[in-house]
Each structure stands twice: as structure tokens, then as C-alpha cells.
Design an enzyme around this catalytic site. Structure first.
Site, PDB file in Angstrom:
ATOM      1  N   LYS A 170      32.462  37.916  39.095  1.00 11.33           N
ATOM      2  CA  LYS A 170      32.265  38.728  40.296  1.00 11.33           C
ATOM      3  C   LYS A 170      33.345  39.799  40.449  1.00 11.33           C
ATOM      4  CE  LYS A 170      34.086  35.296  43.585  1.00 11.33           C
ATOM      5  NZ  LYS A 170      34.878  34.635  42.538  1.00 11.33           N
ATOM      6  N   ARG A 180      40.110  33.730  29.392  1.00  7.22           N
ATOM      7  CA  ARG A 180      40.625  34.817  30.232  1.00  7.22           C
ATOM      8  C   ARG A 180      42.119  35.035  30.028  1.00  7.22           C
ATOM      9  NH1 ARG A 180      37.825  35.308  36.101  1.00  7.22           N
ATOM     10  NH2 ARG A 180      39.721  34.384  36.919  1.00  7.22           N
ATOM     11  N   ARG A 203      39.001  23.986  40.713  1.00  5.11           N
ATOM     12  CA  ARG A 203      38.531  25.152  41.476  1.00  5.11           C
ATOM     13  C   ARG A 203      37.009  25.124  41.615  1.00  5.11           C
ATOM     14  NH1 ARG A 203      40.674  30.405  38.891  1.00  5.11           N
ATOM     15  NH2 ARG A 203      40.107  31.365  40.848  1.00  5.11           N
TER      16      ARG A 203
HETATM   17  P1  AMP Z   1      40.593  34.719  42.868  1.00  4.35           P
HETATM   18  O1  AMP Z   1      41.387  35.692  42.088  1.00  4.35           O
HETATM   19  O2  AMP Z   1      39.628  35.357  43.827  1.00  4.35           O
HETATM   20  O3  AMP Z   1      39.905  33.684  42.014  1.00  4.35           O
HETATM   21  O4  AMP Z   1      41.630  33.915  43.796  1.00  4.35           O
HETATM   22  C1  AMP Z   1      42.689  33.164  43.245  1.00  4.35           C
HETATM   23  C2  AMP Z   1      43.179  32.129  44.265  1.00  4.35           C
HETATM   24  O5  AMP Z   1      43.618  32.797  45.449  1.00  4.35           O
HETATM   25  C3  AMP Z   1      42.130  31.137  44.749  1.00  4.35           C
HETATM   26  O6  AMP Z   1      41.961  30.044  43.864  1.00  4.35           O
HETATM   27  C4  AMP Z   1      42.716  30.717  46.089  1.00  4.35           C
HETATM   28  O7  AMP Z   1      43.790  29.806  45.925  1.00  4.35           O
HETATM   29  C5  AMP Z   1      43.306  32.010  46.610  1.00  4.35           C
HETATM   30  N1  AMP Z   1      42.313  32.765  47.413  1.00  4.35           N
HETATM   31  C6  AMP Z   1      41.775  33.982  47.147  1.00  4.35           C
HETATM   32  N2  AMP Z   1      40.924  34.367  48.105  1.00  4.35           N
HETATM   33  C7  AMP Z   1      40.922  33.362  49.019  1.00  4.35           C
HETATM   34  C8  AMP Z   1      40.232  33.139  50.246  1.00  4.35           C
HETATM   35  N3  AMP Z   1      39.346  34.041  50.736  1.00  4.35           N
HETATM   36  N4  AMP Z   1      40.478  31.990  50.916  1.00  4.35           N
HETATM   37  C9  AMP Z   1      41.350  31.083  50.459  1.00  4.35           C
HETATM   38  N5  AMP Z   1      42.016  31.206  49.306  1.00  4.35           N
HETATM   39  C10 AMP Z   1      41.820  32.340  48.575  1.00  4.35           C
END
Ligand code: AMP
Length: 214
Positions: free
Chosen positions: A13, A127, A171
């Protein structure tokens, strides 16, 4: 055009969000990137977020909601934005809806990039992220010109802690428990659209363009 990206971690995404942002000239707002920048800069927010992120857990809603509500109120968001990684829980989604309703607007599309778990685990172990600028690559799908070196800034690439297999599984569990209910939430709101995220990156983007229009 206001767009929310939905999908499991590693569904692609983020990549699609960047393509959308370029094509439709709207800001790409990634909460993961915002947290990583805060960690890099050693801010209080970064310190709080890091312990959750390293464990594969979500950062608490109260640390993320105001941040996003403030961000989408900025001038560059007047023509829309693509939110990547937010909302991730029902309380985040309702908080966003309430903030937008107050301004007389709302989300146009919740775009779900659909990929089964087994594909995700395979993908995420490939990745790589730049230690310096945060650019992301994939050893098979988005290779760098020189192995292990960032194309953009020349720094070293690493497998992020949150992309390690044991963290990925956690995750995914967190995603199924806390984020997947959003699919039903936006479906009921009548704005959910799904694309098959197992296809090649540009094929997925072509499907998205068909949905969003020229
Ligand atoms: P991402 O790069 O979007 O996969 O985010 C990496 C990590 O950041 C996630 O595994 C969460 O620990 C934290 N994170 C990012 N966006 C959010 C959100 N909207 N709510 C809570 N934690 C978030």
C-alpha cells in the site's frame, strides 16, 4: 481526492500510495514514515513510538490521531491526500471521520490492497530500507542499482526490525485483530474499493487508476 489506503503490512500500500500521490498531485501522508522520522530525530514522540514499533505493536491511538488530524488540516491538503497507515483502528477511523465532518468533508475512497498472509511473509523478508533517507526497496521486485546501497542517497540498506519474520507474523496478527475491522467499517460507509495486490506493482496501479479515474 481524499484516499485512505488499507491492507496488511507489506501488501504494497505504501508503494501504491506514492504512485497515487505522484499521479494525482496530492500529498502522501505515511504515519509510519512520520514515526520513523521522529525516531531518527530523537523526538519525544519518536522515543514513545519506538518501543511499540520494534515489537510489532501499534502505537497508542492518542499518539497518532492528533498528529494526522493536524497534518490533513495543512494547506497542501486542500485538494486531497493519500493516507498510508492511518487509520489502523476503529477509534482512529471514527476520530478522523469526526474531524472531517466538522469541516464539512469526508474520505472519498478507502482503497484496500488485498494480499494473502503467505505472500506477505515471503515479500517482507525481501524488503530493505535505507538507514539514512528511509527509501524502501525489495531485493527481487524493486532492486537497487548497487546491491545493499540506496539509489537515492548512497547509504547502507538494512532489513528493518519490524520487517523481520517473527515481527511480521506479529504485525499480521495485530492487523487481523485491530485493522481488518476497518474493511467492514468503510464497506458500510459505501466507500470501500478493493484491488488484487498480488499482481505486479504497475498492474495494481492500473487497476487503481481505473477506480480513481483520470
Ligand atoms: P508502517 O510503516 O505503516 O507499516 O508503520 C510502521 C509501524 O508504525 C507500525 O507497525 C506501528 O507500530 C506504527 N504505526 C504506523 N501508523 C500507525 C497508526 N495509524 N496507528 C498505530 N501505530 C502506527
Amino acid at each position: 481526492m481524499k484516499i485512505i489506503m488499507l491492507g496488511a503490512p507489506g501488501a504494497g500500500k505504501g508503494t501504491q500510495a506514492k504512485l497515487i500521490a505522484d499521479q494525482y498531485q496530492i500529498p502522501h501522508i505515511s504515519t509510519g514514515d512520520i514515526f520513523r522520522a521522529n525516531i531518527k530525530n530523537g523526538t519525544e514522540l519518536g522515543k514513545k513510538a519506538k518501543s511499540y514499533m520494534d515489537q510489532g505493536l501499534l502505537v497508542p491511538d492518542e499518539l497518532v490521531v492528533d498528529l494526522v488530524v493536524d497534518r490533513v488540516a495543512q494547506d497542501d491538503c486542500v485538494n486531497g491526500y493519500v493516507l498510508d497507515g492511518f487509520p489502523r483502528t476503529i477509534p482512529q477511523a471514527t476520530a478522523l471521520d469526526e474531524a472531517l465532518i466538522k469541516k464539512g468533508t469526508g474520505i472519498d475512497y478507502a482503497l484496500n490492497v488485498d494480499v494473502p498472509d503467505e505472500n506477505i511473509i515471503r515479500r517482507m523478508s525481501g524488503r530493505r530500507a535505507c538507514v539514512n533517507c528511509g527509501a524502501t526497496y525489495h531485493i527481487v521486485h524493486i532492486p537497487t542499482k548497487v546491491e545493499g546501497i540506496c539509489d537515492r542517497c548512497g547509504s547502507e540498506l538494512i532489513l528493518r526490525d519490524d520487517d523481520k519474520p517473527e515481527t511480521v507474523q506479529k504485525r499480521l496478527n495485530v492487523y487481523h485483530e485491530q485493522t481488518q475491522p476497518l474493511i467492514d467499517y468503510y464497506s458500510k460507509a459505501g466507500i470501500l474499493v478493493s484491488v488484487d495486490g498480488t499482481k505486479d506493482m504497475m498492474e495494481v496501479f492500473a487497476d487503481i487508476e481505473k477506480i480513481l479515474g483520470e
